[in-house]
Structure formats: C-alpha cells, structure tokens
Write an enzyme that holds these catalytic residues in place. Structure first.
Site, PDB file in Angstrom:
ATOM      1  N   SER A  25       0.846  -1.189   0.000  1.00  0.00           N
ATOM      2  CA  SER A  25       0.000   0.000   0.000  1.00  0.00           C
ATOM      3  C   SER A  25       0.880   1.237   0.000  1.00  0.00           C
ATOM      4  O   SER A  25       1.988   1.234   0.566  1.00  0.00           O
ATOM      5  CB  SER A  25      -0.892   0.011   1.251  1.00  0.00           C
ATOM      6  OG  SER A  25      -1.513   1.263   1.430  1.00  0.00           O
ATOM      7  N   TYR A  46      -1.032  -1.289  10.463  1.00  0.00           N
ATOM      8  CA  TYR A  46      -1.258  -1.592   9.049  1.00  0.00           C
ATOM      9  C   TYR A  46      -0.147  -0.999   8.176  1.00  0.00           C
ATOM     10  O   TYR A  46       0.447  -1.691   7.342  1.00  0.00           O
ATOM     11  CB  TYR A  46      -2.620  -1.049   8.612  1.00  0.00           C
ATOM     12  CG  TYR A  46      -2.920  -1.258   7.149  1.00  0.00           C
ATOM     13  CD1 TYR A  46      -3.442  -2.459   6.694  1.00  0.00           C
ATOM     14  CD2 TYR A  46      -2.683  -0.238   6.210  1.00  0.00           C
ATOM     15  CE1 TYR A  46      -3.724  -2.650   5.342  1.00  0.00           C
ATOM     16  CE2 TYR A  46      -2.964  -0.426   4.867  1.00  0.00           C
ATOM     17  CZ  TYR A  46      -3.479  -1.629   4.440  1.00  0.00           C
ATOM     18  OH  TYR A  46      -3.748  -1.822   3.109  1.00  0.00           O
TER      19      TYR A  46
END
Length: 275
Positions: A145, A164
C-alpha cells in the site's frame, strides 16, 4: 518470457481472491491461460468465481477456504504450496485495514494484522521460492500500500494506521531485499503499492467510499502489476506518473544508509551534547 508461455500450463495461487484486486487477478490470469488456486475465507464467493472462470476460460480453478490468521490453516496452505511442483505465480493479496488509534486497537486485531500481512506473506513466499528457483522460473507479487510511505503524515485525513502501515512498509523492504537475493535465478519478485482503490475494502473499514476523491479501479492495479512484472520492476506504484520520484527516494535512503552506518565515524555530535 511470459509466465504463461511454458508447455506446462502455468498455475497461480492468489490469496484474498474472493473480491477486489484478488478476484480481478484471477479473472485476468484465467484469460491468460493460468490454472488457479483461489484462497479466501468466503467459500461460496470462491466457488462462484471458480465456476465462472472454468466455464468462460477453460481453466482449472481449485478453491481453498482458509483463515490465514489461523495457524493450522496457514500451515496446511504452506505445505500445499511447498509441494506444488507447478506453481508459477504466487500473489499475496489477502489483507484488511484494522484502522484504529493504536492505544485503543484490540490486541487480537494487532495479532491478525501482523499474521495476515507479515507472517502469511513471509511463510508462503518461503514455501514457494525453492521450487521456483530449482525450475529457474516463477514470480511472487506482494500487494502492499502507498500507506507504507505515510509514517510522517498525520492521521487526519489519513486513517489511524500504525500497525497496518508498518506491516505494509515491511512488505516493501522485504521484497526489495529479496529481489537482490534472487538476482540471476530467473525468479522475480514484486511489491505492488496501490493507493486508494475502488473496492469493498473501504466500506468494511466503515469509510464512506463516496467521500474518497481519487480512486483507481482493481483492473488498473492488476494491469499495472503484471505490466511492471514483465518490465522487471521490483516496486510497482500504479498511480505514480513520475517514476523518477521513487528513484529519488531510493537514492535518498541509500545516502542516509551510507552516511549513518557504512561511513559513520562514530556517534553524531548532536548526541554528545546532553543536558
């Protein structure tokens, strides 16, 4: 050489294949002639996808419903990957956001984030690579990401994301370092760094997708990833128009590494003045 050009039918395993980017990878690879192993928790979705692709593309599609945060499910899948002598492509796509301020993040969610984004990717990659290296061909794609680059940015408007984003940063460094180890083997690795993608990922996190201004489609991510893999890109950033920006980031990192460690003359002066 195309991954699907061997006389033996190419075979791809995709985690998180029941929706979004994973499902689109399955559709694209089936059209390209790959047999598939589709892995996710939602079996009915997998079976529906497998049936459709089998009918439309005349490929084999195996379905494995597995919770990759569960040790026994991961162990079983890892063993299958290690024993699969025909696996051409591994796509580590499964994941979730778990967005929350770190101080209120439930410990079980912390464990699941680490399990799915770090442990699962690392172990499945380790299981797949020996066979690929022995055959001198194959590839691993890890879906990370753009949040891997977001550590210095505040949590508003970005989500609270410490674990994350940290896990996605691991995938970036892991893949880059692994690419160096695999030089000359015929095996490729790539980390793909999507930005905001129009999938159910954001809805699951409680984010209203209508309020997200800039979105790529899952098809865009898959197209960019496979094109980048063919070009030999270790890092694929589908939404980045000027690739020189990432090259400059890499050079800055190497400069800091050389100055702060490889060429260090000892403790920096600013840390000698205490009090």
């Amino acid at each position: 050489m195309s991954l699907a050009s061997s006389p033996v039918r190419a075979r791809a395993l995709i985690t998180g294949a029941s929706s979004g980017i994973g499902a689109v990878f399955a559709e694209r690879l089936a059209r390209d002639g790959f047999d598939l192993v589709l892995v996710a928790r939602r079996r009915q979705r997998l079976e529906d996808l497998a049936q459709r692709l089998t009918d439309e593309c005349d490929v084999d599609a195996e379905v494995i419903d597995a919770d990759l945060t569960d040790v026994s499910d991961l162990d079983a899948l890892e063993a299958q990957v290690a024993e699969d002598g025909t696996l051409t492509l591994l796509i580590n796509n499964a994941g979730f956001g778990g967005y929350n301020p770190f101080v209120s993040l439930v410990p079980d969610v912390i464990d699941d984030l680490i399990d799915i984004h770090i442990r699962t990717v690392t172990r499945l990659t380790r299981a797949a690579l020996p066979g690929m290296v022995d055959r001198g061909a194959g590839a691993v794609i890890n879906i990370a990401s753009m949040l891997a680059f977001s550590g210095t940015l505040p949590p508003n408007p970005l989500p609270h994301r410490a674990v994350y984003a940290g896990a996605k940063a691991y995938l970036l460094t892991f893949t880059q370092a692994l690419a160096g180890e695999l030089t000359g083997t015929g095996v490729r690795v790539q980390v793909c760094m999507p930005g905001i993608v129009d999938t159910e990922f954001h809805t699951i996190q409680g984010i209203d997708p209508s309020k997200i201004a800039s979105k790529l489609q899952p098809q865009d991510i898959v197209t960019a990833s496979l094109a980048g893999l063919a070009k030999g890109e270790v890092v694929c950033i589908p939404g980045l128009a000027d690739a020189a920006l990432f090259d400059a980031l890499g050079e800055a990192q190497r400069t800091v590494m050389r100055a702060g460690a490889l060429q260090s003359a000892g403790l920096a002066e600013r840390y000698r003045q205490v009090g």
